[in-house]
Scaffold this motif. Structure first.
Motif, mmCIF file in Angstrom:
data_model
loop_
_atom_site.group_PDB
_atom_site.id
_atom_site.type_symbol
_atom_site.label_atom_id
_atom_site.label_comp_id
_atom_site.label_asym_id
_atom_site.label_seq_id
_atom_site.Cartn_x
_atom_site.Cartn_y
_atom_site.Cartn_z
ATOM 1 N N VAL A 158 0.831 -1.327 -0.212
ATOM 2 C CA VAL A 158 0.066 0.129 0.095
ATOM 3 C C VAL A 158 1.189 1.005 0.442
ATOM 4 O O VAL A 158 2.052 1.721 0.947
ATOM 5 N N ALA A 159 0.684 2.461 -0.553
ATOM 6 C CA ALA A 159 1.102 3.353 -0.736
ATOM 7 C C ALA A 159 0.054 4.768 -0.731
ATOM 8 O O ALA A 159 -0.926 5.111 -1.324
ATOM 9 N N MET A 160 0.481 5.534 0.528
ATOM 10 C CA MET A 160 -0.676 5.907 1.219
ATOM 11 C C MET A 160 0.807 7.726 0.537
ATOM 12 O O MET A 160 1.375 8.117 0.351
ATOM 13 N N ILE A 161 -0.622 8.341 -0.401
ATOM 14 C CA ILE A 161 -0.209 9.771 -1.124
ATOM 15 C C ILE A 161 -0.532 10.736 -0.575
ATOM 16 O O ILE A 161 -1.602 10.730 -0.738
ATOM 17 N N GLY A 162 -0.251 11.940 -0.478
ATOM 18 C CA GLY A 162 -0.747 12.991 -0.924
ATOM 19 C C GLY A 162 -1.388 14.063 -1.676
ATOM 20 O O GLY A 162 -0.546 13.917 -2.873
ATOM 21 N N VAL A 163 -2.221 14.683 -2.192
ATOM 22 C CA VAL A 163 -2.865 15.336 -3.537
ATOM 23 C C VAL A 163 -3.074 16.315 -2.684
ATOM 24 O O VAL A 163 -4.727 16.789 -2.807
ATOM 25 N N PRO A 164 -1.991 17.463 -2.557
ATOM 26 C CA PRO A 164 -2.732 18.775 -1.790
ATOM 27 C C PRO A 164 -3.033 19.456 -3.009
ATOM 28 O O PRO A 164 -2.041 21.058 -3.969
ATOM 29 N N MET A 165 -4.431 19.703 -3.329
ATOM 30 C CA MET A 165 -4.024 20.097 -4.651
ATOM 31 C C MET A 165 -6.448 20.716 -4.230
ATOM 32 O O MET A 165 -6.764 20.112 -4.090
ATOM 33 N N ASP A 166 -6.471 22.329 -4.249
ATOM 34 C CA ASP A 166 -8.185 22.479 -4.437
ATOM 35 C C ASP A 166 -8.174 22.667 -5.275
ATOM 36 O O ASP A 166 -8.792 23.946 -5.398
ATOM 37 N N LEU A 167 -7.717 23.109 -6.682
ATOM 38 C CA LEU A 167 -8.558 23.639 -7.531
ATOM 39 C C LEU A 167 -10.171 23.484 -8.511
ATOM 40 O O LEU A 167 -10.339 24.965 -8.567
ATOM 41 N N GLY A 168 -10.315 23.013 -7.419
ATOM 42 C CA GLY A 168 -11.802 22.137 -8.309
ATOM 43 C C GLY A 168 -13.012 22.684 -7.544
ATOM 44 O O GLY A 168 -13.562 21.921 -7.663
ATOM 45 N N VAL A 169 -12.612 23.471 -6.082
ATOM 46 C CA VAL A 169 -13.486 24.167 -4.935
ATOM 47 C C VAL A 169 -14.658 25.469 -6.050
ATOM 48 O O VAL A 169 -13.926 25.570 -6.625
ATOM 49 N N THR A 170 -15.757 24.899 -5.271
ATOM 50 C CA THR A 170 -16.239 25.665 -5.957
ATOM 51 C C THR A 170 -16.558 26.372 -5.052
ATOM 52 O O THR A 170 -17.698 28.047 -5.873
ATOM 53 N N ASN A 171 -16.208 26.478 -3.587
ATOM 54 C CA ASN A 171 -16.517 27.439 -2.575
ATOM 55 C C ASN A 171 -15.518 28.395 -2.085
ATOM 56 O O ASN A 171 -14.645 28.347 -2.488
ATOM 57 N N ARG A 172 -15.319 27.610 -1.015
ATOM 58 C CA ARG A 172 -14.458 27.974 0.399
ATOM 59 C C ARG A 172 -13.023 27.460 -0.109
ATOM 60 O O ARG A 172 -12.887 26.180 -0.305
ATOM 61 N N PRO A 173 -12.042 27.456 -0.832
ATOM 62 C CA PRO A 173 -10.713 26.883 -0.905
ATOM 63 C C PRO A 173 -10.239 26.310 0.144
ATOM 64 O O PRO A 173 -10.529 26.719 1.785
ATOM 65 N N GLY A 174 -8.811 25.619 0.356
ATOM 66 C CA GLY A 174 -7.808 25.517 1.623
ATOM 67 C C GLY A 174 -7.396 23.987 1.757
ATOM 68 O O GLY A 174 -6.980 23.164 2.642
ATOM 69 N N SER A 175 -8.219 23.081 0.845
ATOM 70 C CA SER A 175 -8.097 21.308 1.305
ATOM 71 C C SER A 175 -6.657 20.672 0.864
ATOM 72 O O SER A 175 -6.152 19.749 1.042
ATOM 73 N N ARG A 176 -6.141 22.158 -0.307
ATOM 74 C CA ARG A 176 -4.590 21.877 0.355
ATOM 75 C C ARG A 176 -3.818 21.596 1.287
ATOM 76 O O ARG A 176 -2.774 20.513 1.248
ATOM 77 N N PHE A 177 -4.387 22.194 2.090
ATOM 78 C CA PHE A 177 -3.284 21.573 3.610
ATOM 79 C C PHE A 177 -3.864 20.692 4.365
ATOM 80 O O PHE A 177 -3.123 20.421 4.965
ATOM 81 N N GLY A 178 -5.243 19.227 3.679
ATOM 82 C CA GLY A 178 -5.371 18.597 3.822
ATOM 83 C C GLY A 178 -4.094 17.777 3.887
ATOM 84 O O GLY A 178 -4.197 16.990 5.593
ATOM 85 N N PRO A 179 -3.022 17.355 3.575
ATOM 86 C CA PRO A 179 -2.583 15.628 3.683
ATOM 87 C C PRO A 179 -1.453 17.086 5.010
ATOM 88 O O PRO A 179 -1.135 15.538 5.775
ATOM 89 N N ARG A 180 -1.003 17.860 4.600
ATOM 90 C CA ARG A 180 -0.203 18.415 5.728
ATOM 91 C C ARG A 180 -0.681 18.322 7.338
ATOM 92 O O ARG A 180 -0.709 18.013 8.036
ATOM 93 N N ALA A 181 -2.071 18.612 7.114
ATOM 94 C CA ALA A 181 -2.527 18.226 8.505
ATOM 95 C C ALA A 181 -3.503 17.186 8.632
ATOM 96 O O ALA A 181 -3.054 16.420 10.263
ATOM 97 N N LEU A 182 -3.242 15.749 8.252
ATOM 98 C CA LEU A 182 -3.299 14.952 8.667
ATOM 99 C C LEU A 182 -2.152 13.798 8.736
ATOM 100 O O LEU A 182 -2.742 13.183 10.477
ATOM 101 N N ARG A 183 -0.697 14.065 8.045
ATOM 102 C CA ARG A 183 0.609 13.801 8.574
ATOM 103 C C ARG A 183 0.624 14.558 10.422
ATOM 104 O O ARG A 183 1.354 13.952 11.155
ATOM 105 N N ALA A 184 0.172 15.249 10.473
ATOM 106 C CA ALA A 184 0.303 16.112 12.092
ATOM 107 C C ALA A 184 -0.074 15.525 13.190
ATOM 108 O O ALA A 184 -0.074 15.781 14.145
ATOM 109 N N ILE A 185 -1.475 14.844 13.018
ATOM 110 C CA ILE A 185 -2.261 14.447 13.642
ATOM 111 C C ILE A 185 -0.755 12.983 14.035
ATOM 112 O O ILE A 185 -0.615 12.338 13.502
ATOM 113 N N GLU A 186 -1.281 12.907 15.753
ATOM 114 C CA GLU A 186 -0.623 12.682 16.143
ATOM 115 C C GLU A 186 -0.579 11.054 17.076
ATOM 116 O O GLU A 186 0.555 10.549 17.462
#
Length: 351
Positions: A72-100
Motif C-alpha cells: 500500500v502506498a499512502m500519498i498526499g494530493v495537496p490540490m484544491d483548484l476544483g473547489v466551488t466555494n471555500r478553498p483550503g483542502s490543499r492543506f489537508g495532507p499536511r494536517a493529517l500527517r500532523a495528527i499524532e
C-alpha cells in the motif's frame, strides 16, 4: 462477594513489574511484539518526522519509480483548484500527517495495519503547476498509474474531491470498479464555468470514462440543497442513502446494502469529510448540517471487512476552518480504518 486479597496478590505477581508491552493474552502479545521493543518502549507519538499514521516514509522517484515490496502506498494530493466555494483542502495532507496519535491497533477489526502491511507514506503527488487544474489531474493520474502498475494499492489524501476522477482512471483502467462513497454530496454534476473537472462532478466523469460501474456504486450520507444537481446519479443507476434515512435504516442495514451492491468485485472507497456533521468536523469547504456522526462512520467502515478494496481516498479536510483540529483527527482516523480494511482485502499483493 467480599474483597479478594488472594486475587490482588496474584495480580501483583503477574502484573506488578511488567512493562506496557508485556502481554499474556496471545492475541495481544502478537500485536505488542510488533509495536514495543524488548525493553518495553514504543515510539512516542509526538516524536520524529510526521507521516500519515506514523507509517515509514519512502521517497519514490517521480520518473521510473521503484516501489519495492510495498503493498500500500499512502500519498498526499495537496490540490484544491476544483473547489466551488471555500478553498483550503490543499492543506489537508499536511494536517493529517500532523495528527499524532491514531492506531496502531484497530480493536474492532483486530489488526495493526501499519505493522501488518508493507505500507509507506510516499510523499505528495509531483505537480508541474500549482495553477492548472487539468494539468494537475494529469499528474495525479500519472502517479496513480505508477502505483497501480506496480501492483500496489493507492490510498490518497486530498485535496478536493476532484482528485478522485484521475485516481479512478488509473484504478479502473482495466475494468470499471465499484465504489462505496461516503459524502454529503453525490458529486455527479456537470460543467461549471467552462470546466467539468471540479469537485462537484468527479463521479459523473468517471462513469462516462468507463472506469466506475454505477450499478456497483452506493453513495451514503447525501443531503443538502444541491440535491437537484444529482440527476446523473439516479439515471446512471447508482444507489443513494440520504442522511435522513440513516436513523430509520440503521448502520447494519446500510452495511448489508453496501456489501450486496459492490459484491466481491474490485471496490474503491471514497470518503469526503463533509459527510460528517459539522458539529464534529467543521473544517471543510462545503459543510452541510444534519450529517453522519463519527461513530456511525466508523461502524459503517468497519462493516466492510473482507471486501475487495483496491484503493481509497480521504478528501476535503480544510484545516483553517477548524480551530480544534477535530476535522483532521476525523480524517486521519478514517484513513486508518480504510488502511485496516486493506489488511483483509483479496487485492493485497501477497508474499
Amino acid at each position: 462477594m467480599g474483597y479478594d486479597r488472594g486475587k490482588l496478590e496474584a495480580l501483583r505477581r503477574k502484573y506488578g513489574e511488567s512493562h506496557g508491552g508485556e502481554m499474556f493474552d496471545p492475541k495481544f502479545r502478537k500485536v505488542a511484539d510488533k509495536i514495543f521493543n524488548k525493553s518495553g518502549t514504543r515510539l512516542a507519538p509526538y516524536s520524529g518526522i510526521p507521516t500519515f499514521l506514523a507509517a515509514p516514509y519512502r521517497e519514490i522517484a517521480a520518473e521510473n519509480p521503484d516501489f519495492g515490496d510495498l503493498q500500500v502506498a499512502m500519498i498526499g494530493v495537496p490540490m484544491d483548484l476544483g473547489v466551488t466555494n471555500r478553498p483550503g483542502s490543499r492543506f489537508g495532507p499536511r494536517a493529517l500527517r500532523a495528527i499524532e496519535r491514531i492506531g496502531p491497533y484497530n480493536h474492532v477489526l483486530e489488526c495493526a495495519p501499519t505493522h501488518e502491511l508493507r505500507v509507506a507514506d510516499i510523499g505528495d503527488t509531483p505537480f508541474r503547476s500549482r495553477y492548472r487544474l487539468e494539468i494537475s489531474h494529469e499528474d495525479i493520474e500519472k502517479r496513480t498509474n505508477q502505483i497501480v502498475d506496480a501492483g500496489v494499492l493507492p490510498l490518497s489524501v486530498g485535496g478536493d474531491h476532484s482528485i478522485s476522477h484521475p485516481i479512478l482512471k488509473a484504478v479502473g483502467k482495466k475494468a470499471p470498479v465499484g465504489m462505496i462513497h461516503i459524502d454529503a454530496h453525490c458529486d455527479t454534476s456537470g460543467l461549471f464555468d467552462m470546466t467539468k473537472f471540479h469537485h462537484g462532478g468527479p463521479f459523473r466523469n468517471a462513469v462516462l470514462d468507463g472506469v466506475l460501474d454505477p450499478s456497483r456504486t452506493i453513495q451514503i450520507g447525501i443531503r443538502g440543497s444541491a440535491e437537484y444537481l444529482w440527476e446523473f446519479t439516479y439515471e446512471s443507476g447508482m444507489t443513494v442513502v440520504h442522511a435522513e434515512e440513516v436513523t430509520g435504516l440503521g448502520i447494519p442495514a446500510i452495511v448489508e446494502k453496501a456489501r450486496k451492491i459492490v459484491g466481491d468485485g474490485p471496490t474503491y472507497i471514497s470518503f469526503d469529510v463533509d459527510s460528517i456533521d459539522p458539529a464534529f468536523a467543521p473544517g471543510t469547504g462545503t459543510p452541510e448540517v444534519g450529517g453522519l456522526t463519527t461513530r456511525e462512520v466508523l461502524e459503517l467502515l468497519r462493516g466492510l471487512k473482507g471486501l475487495n478494496i483496491v484503493g481509497g481516498d480521504v478528501v476535503e479536510v480544510a484545516p483553517q476552518y477548524d480551530a480544534t483540529t477535530n476535522t483532521a483527527h476525523v480524517g486521519a482516523q478514517v484513513l486508518f480504518e480504510i488502511l485496516s480494511l486493506m489488511v483483509f482485502s483479496p487485492a493485497i499483493k501477497k508474499g
